[in-house]
Write a protein that holds these residues in place. Structure first.
Motif, PDB file in Angstrom:
ATOM      1  N   TRP A  13       0.815  -1.208   0.000  1.00  0.00           N
ATOM      2  CA  TRP A  13       0.000   0.000   0.000  1.00  0.00           C
ATOM      3  C   TRP A  13       0.851   1.261   0.000  1.00  0.00           C
ATOM      4  O   TRP A  13       0.384   2.329  -0.424  1.00  0.00           O
ATOM      5  CB  TRP A  13      -0.955   0.003   1.195  1.00  0.00           C
ATOM      6  N   LYS A  14       2.093   1.158   0.440  1.00  0.00           N
ATOM      7  CA  LYS A  14       2.962   2.332   0.464  1.00  0.00           C
ATOM      8  C   LYS A  14       3.460   2.683  -0.935  1.00  0.00           C
ATOM      9  O   LYS A  14       3.815   3.831  -1.204  1.00  0.00           O
ATOM     10  CB  LYS A  14       4.147   2.093   1.401  1.00  0.00           C
ATOM     11  N   THR A 121      -5.367   8.556   1.082  1.00  0.00           N
ATOM     12  CA  THR A 121      -5.866   7.630   2.100  1.00  0.00           C
ATOM     13  C   THR A 121      -6.572   6.448   1.443  1.00  0.00           C
ATOM     14  O   THR A 121      -7.203   6.585   0.392  1.00  0.00           O
ATOM     15  CB  THR A 121      -6.854   8.316   3.059  1.00  0.00           C
ATOM     16  N   SER A 139      -9.987   0.846   9.521  1.00  0.00           N
ATOM     17  CA  SER A 139      -8.547   1.064   9.369  1.00  0.00           C
ATOM     18  C   SER A 139      -8.342   2.073   8.249  1.00  0.00           C
ATOM     19  O   SER A 139      -8.842   1.883   7.135  1.00  0.00           O
ATOM     20  CB  SER A 139      -7.823  -0.237   9.020  1.00  0.00           C
ATOM     21  N   TYR A 141      -5.498   3.889   6.031  1.00  0.00           N
ATOM     22  CA  TYR A 141      -4.114   3.848   5.576  1.00  0.00           C
ATOM     23  C   TYR A 141      -3.772   5.223   5.002  1.00  0.00           C
ATOM     24  O   TYR A 141      -4.437   5.697   4.085  1.00  0.00           O
ATOM     25  CB  TYR A 141      -3.943   2.770   4.511  1.00  0.00           C
ATOM     26  N   LYS A 143      -0.894   7.921   3.499  1.00  0.00           N
ATOM     27  CA  LYS A 143       0.427   8.080   2.896  1.00  0.00           C
ATOM     28  C   LYS A 143       1.097   9.397   3.258  1.00  0.00           C
ATOM     29  O   LYS A 143       2.327   9.496   3.208  1.00  0.00           O
ATOM     30  CB  LYS A 143       0.321   7.982   1.372  1.00  0.00           C
ATOM     31  N   TYR A 194       2.959   7.507   5.882  1.00  0.00           N
ATOM     32  CA  TYR A 194       2.802   6.061   5.850  1.00  0.00           C
ATOM     33  C   TYR A 194       2.451   5.475   7.227  1.00  0.00           C
ATOM     34  O   TYR A 194       3.205   4.694   7.808  1.00  0.00           O
ATOM     35  CB  TYR A 194       4.057   5.386   5.284  1.00  0.00           C
ATOM     36  N   GLN A 195       1.294   5.873   7.700  1.00  0.00           N
ATOM     37  CA  GLN A 195       0.794   5.383   8.971  1.00  0.00           C
ATOM     38  C   GLN A 195      -0.573   4.723   8.774  1.00  0.00           C
ATOM     39  O   GLN A 195      -1.309   5.047   7.838  1.00  0.00           O
ATOM     40  CB  GLN A 195       0.666   6.533   9.976  1.00  0.00           C
ATOM     41  N   VAL A 196      -0.906   3.795   9.688  1.00  0.00           N
ATOM     42  CA  VAL A 196      -2.224   3.167   9.707  1.00  0.00           C
ATOM     43  C   VAL A 196      -2.917   3.562  11.006  1.00  0.00           C
ATOM     44  O   VAL A 196      -2.364   3.394  12.093  1.00  0.00           O
ATOM     45  CB  VAL A 196      -2.137   1.634   9.605  1.00  0.00           C
ATOM     46  N   ASN A 198      -6.392   3.160  13.339  1.00  0.00           N
ATOM     47  CA  ASN A 198      -7.507   2.246  13.567  1.00  0.00           C
ATOM     48  C   ASN A 198      -8.457   2.819  14.614  1.00  0.00           C
ATOM     49  O   ASN A 198      -8.027   3.483  15.573  1.00  0.00           O
ATOM     50  CB  ASN A 198      -6.988   0.892  14.063  1.00  0.00           C
ATOM     51  N   LEU A 260      -8.568  -3.420   2.297  1.00  0.00           N
ATOM     52  CA  LEU A 260      -7.973  -2.304   1.578  1.00  0.00           C
ATOM     53  C   LEU A 260      -7.878  -2.632   0.093  1.00  0.00           C
ATOM     54  O   LEU A 260      -7.495  -3.750  -0.274  1.00  0.00           O
ATOM     55  CB  LEU A 260      -6.593  -2.002   2.142  1.00  0.00           C
TER      56      LEU A 260
END
Length: 263
Positions: A13-14, A121, A139, A141, A143, A194-196, A198, A260
């Protein structure tokens, strides 16, 4: 389209682009005789966008399906009358005499968003319904570090009822029923790229809502920041409705899991 289960540690995903969906909001009411025309136009626009456009019907005061959060958005988008459409929180769409024209303008604004503002996102979610108790696990995601706003709504499809201009057996879809966040969205501050993120949301639903017709809508707003404001579609009425636009959204049936999605 690649699907990656929520919570994955993989780095795909990154590097890959997120599947992007625009959101067309329709301000409507059962007493509004012209509202079915925009409903038809937006259904057409969704079909033309091949899964890249989601719809939201916001019923106003006095409607049979009045939603308490509608007034907040009426004020934000300076809605003067029903029906009015708003695409991606960037542009207002009038109800043209031709449903084809209304649909075309909505599609062009959505395409403009995709081209000018690539999604930062990606959204994965799952939900469970036990009796009237709803749980939604989300969740997000992300960037690019920024301060985002996340709005979570419960929608209902397939409501058969009266509609001025549409008859007594009109089928109402994408109807906002319940907000699981505030209508201004939950603030999500991401301090690094680049964090997730939740979160879990819970709500108690009315027993009269048909479980098989319920959906969860999540939409994520991102600040324009230093990005150039793009406003070039003829027929759309642009306005800076605050400092954010809708970066991405997703609609998923209640009781299902949506991993995702990557291009």
């Amino acid at each position: 389209v690649k699907q990656r289960p929520a919570g994955t540690e993989a780095d795909d995903w990154k590097n890959d682009a997120f599947v992007h969906r625009s959101l067309a909001m329709r301000f409507t009411a059962t007493w509004c005789g012209y509202c079915p025309y925009m409903g038809t136009a937006f259904d057409s626009a969704k079909g033309q966008m091949a899964g890249a456009l989601e719809l939201l019907s916001l019923h106003g005061s006095g409607s049979d399906y009045e939603f308490t959060g509608t007034d907040d958005l009426v004020n934000r988008f300076r809605v003067q009358g029903f029906p009015t459409g708003v695409v991606d929180s960037r542009a207002s769409i009038p109800n043209y005499n031709s449903t084809a024209t209304t649909a075309t303008v909505a599609v062009e604004v959505a395409k403009e968003t995709q081209q000018a503002y690539p999604a930062k996102t990606g959204i994965a979610l799952s939900s469970t319904l036990e009796g009237t108790d709803l749980t939604v696990d989300l969740s997000l995601y992300v960037k690019e570090a920024d301060s985002y706003r996340v709005t979570v709504l419960l929608l209902e499809d397939g409501i058969v009822g009266n509609q001025n201009g549409g008859g007594s057996n009109y089928v109402h879809n994408d109807v906002a029923r319940l907000a699981l966040t505030s209508m201004s969205g939950e603030t999500v501050r991401i301090s690094e790229d680049y964090q997730v993120w939740n979160n879990t949301y819970t709500a108690q639903l009315k027993s009269s809502w048909k479980a098989e017709n319920l959906e969860i809508l999540v939409y994520v707003e991102k600040p324009f920041g230093e990005q150039k404001t793009v406003a070039e579609v003829d027929g759309a009425e642009y306005g800076r409705y605050g400092d954010t636009y809708i970066d991405n959204c997703r609609v998923v049936k209640v009781g299902t899991e949506a991993p995702l999605e990557l291009k």
